[in-house]
Motif scaffolding. Sequence first.
Motif, mmCIF file in Angstrom:
data_model
loop_
_atom_site.group_PDB
_atom_site.id
_atom_site.type_symbol
_atom_site.label_atom_id
_atom_site.label_comp_id
_atom_site.label_asym_id
_atom_site.label_seq_id
_atom_site.Cartn_x
_atom_site.Cartn_y
_atom_site.Cartn_z
ATOM 1 N N VAL A 155 0.449 -7.261 6.224
ATOM 2 C CA VAL A 155 0.831 -5.721 5.780
ATOM 3 C C VAL A 155 -0.127 -5.450 6.287
ATOM 4 O O VAL A 155 -0.212 -3.876 6.905
ATOM 5 N N LYS A 169 8.570 -3.750 3.623
ATOM 6 C CA LYS A 169 7.143 -4.922 3.593
ATOM 7 C C LYS A 169 7.118 -5.508 3.840
ATOM 8 O O LYS A 169 6.317 -6.347 4.790
ATOM 9 N N SER A 229 1.025 -8.225 -0.932
ATOM 10 C CA SER A 229 0.819 -6.596 -1.895
ATOM 11 C C SER A 229 -0.074 -7.258 -2.911
ATOM 12 O O SER A 229 -1.151 -6.511 -2.572
ATOM 13 N N VAL A 232 -3.387 -5.953 -0.393
ATOM 14 C CA VAL A 232 -3.705 -4.761 -0.171
ATOM 15 C C VAL A 232 -4.961 -3.777 -1.662
ATOM 16 O O VAL A 232 -5.327 -3.066 -0.476
ATOM 17 N N THR A 314 6.428 -7.157 -3.832
ATOM 18 C CA THR A 314 6.603 -6.429 -2.602
ATOM 19 C C THR A 314 7.776 -5.241 -3.846
ATOM 20 O O THR A 314 6.937 -3.838 -2.808
ATOM 21 N N GLN A 317 5.778 -2.676 -5.864
ATOM 22 C CA GLN A 317 4.683 -2.320 -5.380
ATOM 23 C C GLN A 317 4.879 -1.818 -4.110
ATOM 24 O O GLN A 317 3.827 -1.288 -3.206
ATOM 25 N N GLN A 318 5.681 -2.186 -2.908
ATOM 26 C CA GLN A 318 5.898 -1.413 -1.450
ATOM 27 C C GLN A 318 5.759 -0.094 -1.467
ATOM 28 O O GLN A 318 5.028 0.857 -0.312
ATOM 29 N N PHE A 321 1.693 0.863 -0.683
ATOM 30 C CA PHE A 321 0.883 0.572 0.173
ATOM 31 C C PHE A 321 0.753 1.608 0.580
ATOM 32 O O PHE A 321 -0.953 1.239 1.566
ATOM 33 N N TYR A 324 -2.721 2.985 0.238
ATOM 34 C CA TYR A 324 -4.454 1.632 -0.079
ATOM 35 C C TYR A 324 -4.884 1.192 1.604
ATOM 36 O O TYR A 324 -5.703 0.866 1.801
ATOM 37 N N LEU A 325 -3.642 1.805 2.362
ATOM 38 C CA LEU A 325 -4.117 1.301 3.382
ATOM 39 C C LEU A 325 -5.202 2.129 4.665
ATOM 40 O O LEU A 325 -4.827 3.471 4.453
#
Length: 325
Positions: A155, A169, A229, A232, A314, A317-318, A321, A324-325
């Motif tokens: 991810v 994701k 997950s 991330v 996943t 929480q997807q 994401f 935080y990426l």
Amino acid sequence: MTKKHYLATTTILTLALFLPFWQYLPMEVAGHRPGNIPMQIFYAALMSATTAIIATICTIIATRRTFIRTQLATLARFRHLLFLMIKRDFVTRYRRNVLGVLWSLLNPLMTMLVLTMVFSMLFRFDIPNFPVYLLSGQLIFNFFSEATTRAMGSVLGGAGTIKKVYVPKYIFPASAVLSSVVNLAFAFVAFLFVYAITGEPLRWTLLLVPLPILYVFTFSLGLGMLLSSMAVFFRDITYLYGIAMTLLMFLTPIFYPVTILPDRIFHLIHLNPMFHYVSYFRELALYGTIPGLWANMLCLGFALAALCVGLFATMTQQDKFILYL
């Protein structure tokens, strides 16, 4: 009834129904039973949890058909992307290598040769056909290690794509695990090559080898989704997982017989899913025996539990994401 109450009730009921059924099954069907009471209780708890997970999955499929159809339709829509990601991983892995894909065959063979010389000459474990014994353990454990390690960073590695377009994701860890399956296929060819040159007799139970591989694949996919997950939000897990894999490797009887372990460690090692997967594979490939219901339920339980936890992590929480990426 809440989810917790449903799961607890299902576990208790399946335990009450399963224990008498298992207790009176012949050993040819159930398999080897633990000799002491604590291990019997521990195994019975795992069995009841497995049955409860299967019952829960069947209930979800029956009651949430619309949600299941939506997810399957989404996966079908992105299947071409999944295929391209697997192809990219495979091509990138061997780009600009002189031997190319042959390294998938040479790497396990050369590693087996080195470890066989070390452990045969220095430690002298009394294991018949040690090269096949060693490579059979390496085959399963290396697949698990590679699949989960690649999935953990998938991810994060796909951040550029995630920021530009919508992509489910779970595609990223799934593509990493499936890419490892391709490498496993080449490693299995190397295993058969060693199987032949060492004079090990061919057994018809080799035809059942896809079953333990399916168990390990499901377990790796679930754990890979969970790790991807977690990575991330907590990047340090990539370093901690490397340490954990080293510990797990020594707790799995890959290059030593499990009989050398003291009783306390021997009982503790049953908590290690890889111990059961490696043992299952060896029963089929080396000893020509089919593991009983007991072993299949344990392997299936670990695999389904990991898959459920990974999918839940996943799916819930997807949407966070991207922050935080």
